[in-house]
Each structure stands twice: as structure tokens, then as C-alpha cells.
Design an enzyme around this catalytic site. Sequence first.
Site, short mmCIF file in Angstrom:
data_model
loop_
_atom_site.label_atom_id
_atom_site.label_comp_id
_atom_site.label_asym_id
_atom_site.label_seq_id
_atom_site.Cartn_x
_atom_site.Cartn_y
_atom_site.Cartn_z
N GLU A 174 0.90 -1.29 -0.13
CA GLU A 174 -0.06 -0.04 0.24
C GLU A 174 0.80 1.26 -0.12
O GLU A 174 2.46 0.84 0.81
CB GLU A 174 -1.12 -0.38 0.96
N GLU A 317 4.32 -0.88 1.56
CA GLU A 317 4.36 -1.27 0.52
C GLU A 317 4.70 -2.30 -0.04
O GLU A 317 4.27 -2.68 -0.84
CB GLU A 317 5.91 -0.45 -0.16
#
Length: 348
Positions: A174, A317
Site C-alpha cells: 500500500e 509498500e
Amino acid sequence: MKLLNQTLKKIGTLNKESMKKTRQRIDNLIKPLGSLGKIEDIAVKLAGITGNTFPTVDNKVVIVMSADHGVYEEGVAPDPQILTAIQTPNFAKGVTGVCAFAKQARADVIVVDIGVATDINDPRVINRKIRYGTSNMAKGPAMTREEAIKSLEIGIEITASQIKEGKNLIGTGEMGISNTTSSTAIFSAIGKLDPIEIVGIGAGLPVEKLSHKANVIKKAIEINQPNPKDGIDVLAKVGGFEIGGMAGVFLGAAAHKVPVVVDGFISTAAALIAITIEPKVKDFLIPSHHTAEKGGQVAYKLVGLEPMFDMGLRLGEGSGAALAFNFIEAATYMLKEMITYKEAGIIL
């Protein structure tokens, strides 16, 4: 809602017979019993998820969901919100932390704009924008229930498309300034916890501002009154579009019997949403790492999973998921490349 309901109906249970056969083989490999620890457990779980006693996870992808949060205006993050828009194309360029680790693990990275506050003019970024960021949850619901369902279904659709292309191991990632605030709100709401107990610095919020961040979360929960037993309601009231997208990835992967890796703090919040919606999802999730976020241990307790490693990571991430790919694939090599005592002609 139709796609979500169809997906939920497809989520079953692990294949116990495959797990039994795989455990029997592992216990007879030419090594001391149990000497490969969690690697053995991962192999058994992969067999249960896929129904294959010799599972393969050689076609990997990290799906990165990117979105902004209206609660940013409450001063809960140290960085400018525009960083979400700046960083999102960098995933497509292959130059972020998760991209580096994914290259090493021979995995693809795809990035989805599911709600970034500005337009992303890069054709390599998948545009599934619901709107330009969520609303400020400290003033009302972050999104409508319909938007929450849409975020889940986008995750389901993206996952299905990747599986159709042959992906057999999926990681979640994300990008979204202020998403540790929404994640902490999710854990607080479902776990019925005081936010001050688990609130962390996120991307570097000064410690002296933690109490303010906790108070904003507490206010959001008091105003919106999310139902802790209704994952969609919690997502709509205090969540984020990228969190819903990742929750959809978990649901979609489980429905297709494909192993899916939980990354860090925000990814775990998405996992908790998915599990609250459909508890059977938990069996299909593979946790990666302990997060250095303050609420990390509480987060994993709430989802009922034990991370496989701890390296002090808190980047997000999908970076931890990409690193975990190596351990997961190693488990399949153990099954295929090691021989049993019987195959070695050894009788004990």
C-alpha cells in the site's frame, strides 16, 4: 455487492488430506524431525491452500493499493499528502523499496490508484480511483458503505486478473499518507481498544504528537460508532480505500485457493477487515514480518497469526511480503528437492 457475495460463497476450508500427506513427507525427509521449523509449517499450509502436496509458487506478484485519507487534515502525519501522488508512479517505475525486494525475489509489482487525491498521469498505474481520497473520519464516515464494498470488489477483480495471468503467490502492499491512522482506528474499533495503547509514529510523526493522533482516532470512533462485528461498516466508517482494496485481495485470493501474504501494519488492518467479513479467510493468509509499529503485536493477535520473521521493518509498500516470498518458495523447494530416508535407502 454481487461480486463480493459470490466471492464469499467460494471461500472454503484448507485441504486436510493434502496437508496430512505433505506433513508425512516432511517428517520423513532426510533431516532431524522438525529441524526446519516454520519452513515446514509454511509447506503444509501451502498444501492445504492449493490442494497440492507439491505446491508451486514460482509466479509471484505484489499488488500495491494507493489512496489518500481525508483525516490527513487533522495533522496526524508528518509528510505532505502529495507524497502519495509522487510515490505512486514510482512503483510502476520499479524504483521503490518493495520493487527492489520484488526484483530479488523474481516477483512482479503492480500498482493501483484506488483513491489518490490527485490524478496520476502514468499509463502503467492501474486507474480504479473511487474518488479523490476518503472523507475526514474525524468529522463523519470515511466513505459510504457502497464505496467500501466497491473498494473490496476492486481488490477482488485485480486479484482475479492476476491469477488468470498465472500468478500463484500474491503479496499485498500500500501507499497512502495517514493510513496508519486509519489502520489504528480499525484495530481500536474491532479490538475495542483505547487508541493510545497502540498508536504509533507511522512515517515519522514526532512522539509528542502521538496523543493528538490517538485523540483524533478516538474522536472518529465516537462520532461514527463503527460496528466491530461488521467489517464493511468498520471499513466505511474509519478505513481507507487502499485498505479495502487489500482486504479484497485477501478475499479474492482465498476464493481462488491461492496463497496470499500479509505485509505490515496497514496490510494487517486489511486482513482484519477481511477476516471480520469472512473468518475462513484467515487460513489462506501467510503472515510475513513483525512490524516495528507500536501496535504491531496487538495487530497480529487480533488477526490470530504469527509472523515468520522480525527485522524491524515499518516501511509498508509490501516490502515485508516481498522478502517473505523467499521463505515461502524455499518451502516448496524443500518438498521437491530433498529426499526421504526411504528414498535414500536408509532404514532406521
